[in-house]
Write a protein that holds these residues in place. Structure first.
Motif, mmCIF file in Angstrom:
data_model
loop_
_atom_site.group_PDB
_atom_site.id
_atom_site.type_symbol
_atom_site.label_atom_id
_atom_site.label_comp_id
_atom_site.label_asym_id
_atom_site.label_seq_id
_atom_site.Cartn_x
_atom_site.Cartn_y
_atom_site.Cartn_z
ATOM 1 N N GLU A 28 31.614 47.770 43.936
ATOM 2 C CA GLU A 28 31.913 46.554 43.207
ATOM 3 C C GLU A 28 32.368 46.967 41.811
ATOM 4 O O GLU A 28 32.009 48.050 41.321
ATOM 5 C CB GLU A 28 30.665 45.676 43.121
ATOM 6 N N ALA A 29 33.178 46.140 41.159
ATOM 7 C CA ALA A 29 33.670 46.501 39.826
ATOM 8 C C ALA A 29 33.836 45.264 38.963
ATOM 9 O O ALA A 29 34.053 44.157 39.466
ATOM 10 C CB ALA A 29 35.003 47.247 39.940
ATOM 11 N N ASP A 30 33.708 45.461 37.666
ATOM 12 C CA ASP A 30 33.927 44.391 36.703
ATOM 13 C C ASP A 30 35.418 44.067 36.660
ATOM 14 O O ASP A 30 36.250 44.964 36.492
ATOM 15 C CB ASP A 30 33.443 44.852 35.328
ATOM 16 N N ILE A 31 35.764 42.791 36.821
ATOM 17 C CA ILE A 31 37.175 42.418 36.894
ATOM 18 C C ILE A 31 37.882 42.539 35.548
ATOM 19 O O ILE A 31 39.114 42.542 35.487
ATOM 20 C CB ILE A 31 37.354 40.997 37.457
ATOM 21 N N ASP A 32 37.122 42.637 34.466
ATOM 22 C CA ASP A 32 37.730 42.731 33.142
ATOM 23 C C ASP A 32 38.067 44.159 32.745
ATOM 24 O O ASP A 32 39.156 44.435 32.232
ATOM 25 C CB ASP A 32 36.820 42.102 32.085
ATOM 26 N N ASP A 33 37.120 45.086 32.985
ATOM 27 C CA ASP A 33 37.372 46.462 32.549
ATOM 28 C C ASP A 33 37.381 47.483 33.687
ATOM 29 O O ASP A 33 37.621 48.673 33.457
ATOM 30 C CB ASP A 33 36.354 46.883 31.492
ATOM 31 N N GLY A 34 37.110 47.032 34.933
ATOM 32 C CA GLY A 34 37.159 47.940 36.072
ATOM 33 C C GLY A 34 35.963 48.848 36.221
ATOM 34 O O GLY A 34 35.939 49.699 37.118
ATOM 35 N N SER A 35 34.934 48.708 35.387
ATOM 36 C CA SER A 35 33.757 49.573 35.493
ATOM 37 C C SER A 35 33.006 49.285 36.782
ATOM 38 O O SER A 35 32.843 48.131 37.186
ATOM 39 C CB SER A 35 32.829 49.360 34.295
ATOM 40 N N THR A 36 32.551 50.346 37.442
ATOM 41 C CA THR A 36 31.878 50.185 38.722
ATOM 42 C C THR A 36 30.471 49.623 38.527
ATOM 43 O O THR A 36 29.798 49.929 37.538
ATOM 44 C CB THR A 36 31.809 51.518 39.482
ATOM 45 N N GLN A 37 30.029 48.831 39.514
ATOM 46 C CA GLN A 37 28.762 48.122 39.403
ATOM 47 C C GLN A 37 27.742 48.517 40.472
ATOM 48 O O GLN A 37 26.583 48.143 40.388
ATOM 49 C CB GLN A 37 29.013 46.606 39.517
ATOM 50 N N GLY A 38 28.177 49.244 41.497
ATOM 51 C CA GLY A 38 27.274 49.622 42.577
ATOM 52 C C GLY A 38 27.977 49.551 43.916
ATOM 53 O O GLY A 38 29.095 49.017 44.033
ATOM 54 N N VAL A 39 27.355 50.092 44.943
ATOM 55 C CA VAL A 39 27.955 50.157 46.275
ATOM 56 C C VAL A 39 28.164 48.755 46.827
ATOM 57 O O VAL A 39 27.291 47.890 46.746
ATOM 58 C CB VAL A 39 27.072 50.974 47.235
ATOM 59 N N LYS A 40 29.356 48.549 47.421
ATOM 60 C CA LYS A 40 29.675 47.265 48.045
ATOM 61 C C LYS A 40 30.165 47.483 49.466
ATOM 62 O O LYS A 40 30.996 48.366 49.716
ATOM 63 C CB LYS A 40 30.740 46.509 47.250
ATOM 64 N N LEU A 41 29.666 46.685 50.391
ATOM 65 C CA LEU A 41 30.125 46.673 51.772
ATOM 66 C C LEU A 41 30.941 45.404 51.977
ATOM 67 O O LEU A 41 30.532 44.323 51.559
ATOM 68 C CB LEU A 41 28.939 46.677 52.745
ATOM 69 N N THR A 42 32.092 45.532 52.625
ATOM 70 C CA THR A 42 32.953 44.378 52.869
ATOM 71 C C THR A 42 33.424 44.403 54.307
ATOM 72 O O THR A 42 33.848 45.445 54.813
ATOM 73 C CB THR A 42 34.179 44.385 51.942
ATOM 74 N N MET A 43 33.354 43.244 54.974
ATOM 75 C CA MET A 43 33.926 43.120 56.308
ATOM 76 C C MET A 43 35.140 42.210 56.222
ATOM 77 O O MET A 43 35.062 41.084 55.731
ATOM 78 C CB MET A 43 32.920 42.550 57.305
ATOM 79 N N PHE A 44 36.279 42.744 56.690
ATOM 80 C CA PHE A 44 37.531 42.008 56.659
ATOM 81 C C PHE A 44 37.876 41.479 58.050
ATOM 82 O O PHE A 44 37.679 42.175 59.052
ATOM 83 C CB PHE A 44 38.678 42.905 56.181
ATOM 84 N N ASP A 45 38.407 40.285 58.095
ATOM 85 C CA ASP A 45 38.995 39.722 59.309
ATOM 86 C C ASP A 45 40.477 40.056 59.271
ATOM 87 O O ASP A 45 41.211 39.572 58.404
ATOM 88 C CB ASP A 45 38.779 38.204 59.328
ATOM 89 N N VAL A 46 40.934 40.912 60.198
ATOM 90 C CA VAL A 46 42.321 41.352 60.205
ATOM 91 C C VAL A 46 43.073 40.816 61.420
ATOM 92 O O VAL A 46 44.100 41.383 61.828
ATOM 93 C CB VAL A 46 42.409 42.899 60.152
ATOM 94 N N ALA A 47 42.607 39.712 61.990
ATOM 95 C CA ALA A 47 43.275 39.120 63.146
ATOM 96 C C ALA A 47 44.707 38.732 62.796
ATOM 97 O O ALA A 47 45.639 38.957 63.567
ATOM 98 C CB ALA A 47 42.495 37.912 63.652
ATOM 99 N N ASP A 48 44.890 38.133 61.622
ATOM 100 C CA ASP A 48 46.218 37.787 61.126
ATOM 101 C C ASP A 48 46.599 38.821 60.072
ATOM 102 O O ASP A 48 46.066 38.804 58.965
ATOM 103 C CB ASP A 48 46.208 36.375 60.528
ATOM 104 N N LYS A 49 47.502 39.723 60.427
ATOM 105 C CA LYS A 49 47.842 40.818 59.518
ATOM 106 C C LYS A 49 48.494 40.315 58.234
ATOM 107 O O LYS A 49 48.480 41.014 57.215
ATOM 108 C CB LYS A 49 48.778 41.817 60.206
#
Length: 321
Positions: free
Chosen positions: A173-194
């Protein structure tokens, strides 16, 4: 092979040299040589399908591929002090390693964080303050097209196909203002529609957590048939180690559209019971997890732990002194 030719001061030519070899017993014979502008991230940046090599690179992609002679590629350059000139692009080369296709260049001034090919589709992530996930359609090798772009906070350092129309992203995860990392993030994407990739779910580990997804993919355990994956991670604190970090092995499941933590095993604390310090006696990023029948095992050096796969209740911990 990344190649750099220094010109004046910090200005240099950056390209990737590619060689195709034929293997006959112990003999290696060069069959073709080629170059593309920019540099690749890791082994996941390249892929071969139906006689075409596909590669994603970061650099100056201003050369015209229709007349991309070796001199034309040689003369492309970037300046280290001006990262705005760098961008990302995907190239397609034929069996003779001649460029036959290229996407437009995107994400100027951003780093490539991860790349994953899946048949005729390529996903790649760039990052500065947010994470654009680009989707490339490679059905026509001579006309690859970027068909999707998804911007979310943070970035994925590693991506893994996770069953039907799912893509697992592991990163920070990262701060949207300065890009500094905030910790591990897991993300699941739905890629059915490319053309319209969506985020199904995010899961954040503690703020000061980190892992080695970018350079230790073999340390990741993944079994999409069981909707389960696991990895080692660290958390900066003062609780158990004079290094200020506690090391864990986490096992996660993805079910009903959500991430769930199945187990979080404190490896630092386990080793302390045997009078061992994780950093003095072991190497972080070396822990491996796997299952056999109804049991899940975690191994790091002389430490072996077993758990019931059904609920991850501990069974036995063995330390070979």
């Amino acid at each position: 092979v990344d190649a750099y030719t220094y010109n004046n001061g910090w200005e240099f030519t950056n390209h990737t040299s590619i060689v195709r070899c034929a293997i006959n017993g112990t003999e290696l014979n060069i069959q073709a040589e080629g170059k593309v502008p920019g540099s690749s991230l890791n082994q996941y940046s390249m892929d071969e399908k139906d006689g075409f090599l596909r590669i994603v690179t970061l650099g100056d992609h201003s050369a015209d591929i229709n007349s991309a002679t070796p001199d034309a590629i040689k003369n492309t350059s970037i300046v280290l002090t001006d990262s705005q000139e760098q961008s990302s692009a995907l190239y397609v080369l034929n069996s003779q390693l001649k460029i036959v296709g290229k996407t437009k260049s995107v994400a100027e001034g951003e780093e490539i964080k991860s790349v994953r090919f899946d048949g005729d589709i390529c996903y790649f992530v760039t990052f500065r303050n947010t994470d654009p996930l680009y989707t490339v359609d490679l059905a026509d090798p001579q006309d690859p097209q970027i068909v999707g772009e998804l911007k979310i906070p943070g970035f994925s350092e590693y991506m893994h196909p996770f069953g039907n129309n799912l893509l697992l992203g592991l990163g920070q995860e990262a701060d949207i203002d300065d890009g500094s990392t905030q910790g591990v993030k897991l993300t699941m994407f739905d890629v059915a529609d490319k053309t319209d990739v969506k985020v199904i779910s995010n899961y954040l580990l503690p703020k000061d957590s980190y892992s080695f997804f970018a350079n230790n993919h073999k340390g990741l355990f993944v079994d999409s048939s069981k909707q389960m994956f696991g990895f080692e991670y660290g958390v900066y604190n003062e609780a158990y180690s004079y290094h200020g970090e506690t090391i864990f092995y986490g096992v996660y499941k993805f079910a009903d559209g959500e991430f769930k933590c199945a187990a979080s095993i404190n490896l630092t604390k386990l080793l302390e019971k045997f009078g061992k310090d994780f950093y003095a006696d072991y190497s972080i990023s070396q822990t491996r997890g796997f299952y056999i029948d109804d049991y899940f095992y975690i191994v790091n050096g002389d430490l072996v732990c077993s758990f019931k796969l059904a609920d991850f209740s501990p069974v036995q911990t063995v330390f070979n002194k």
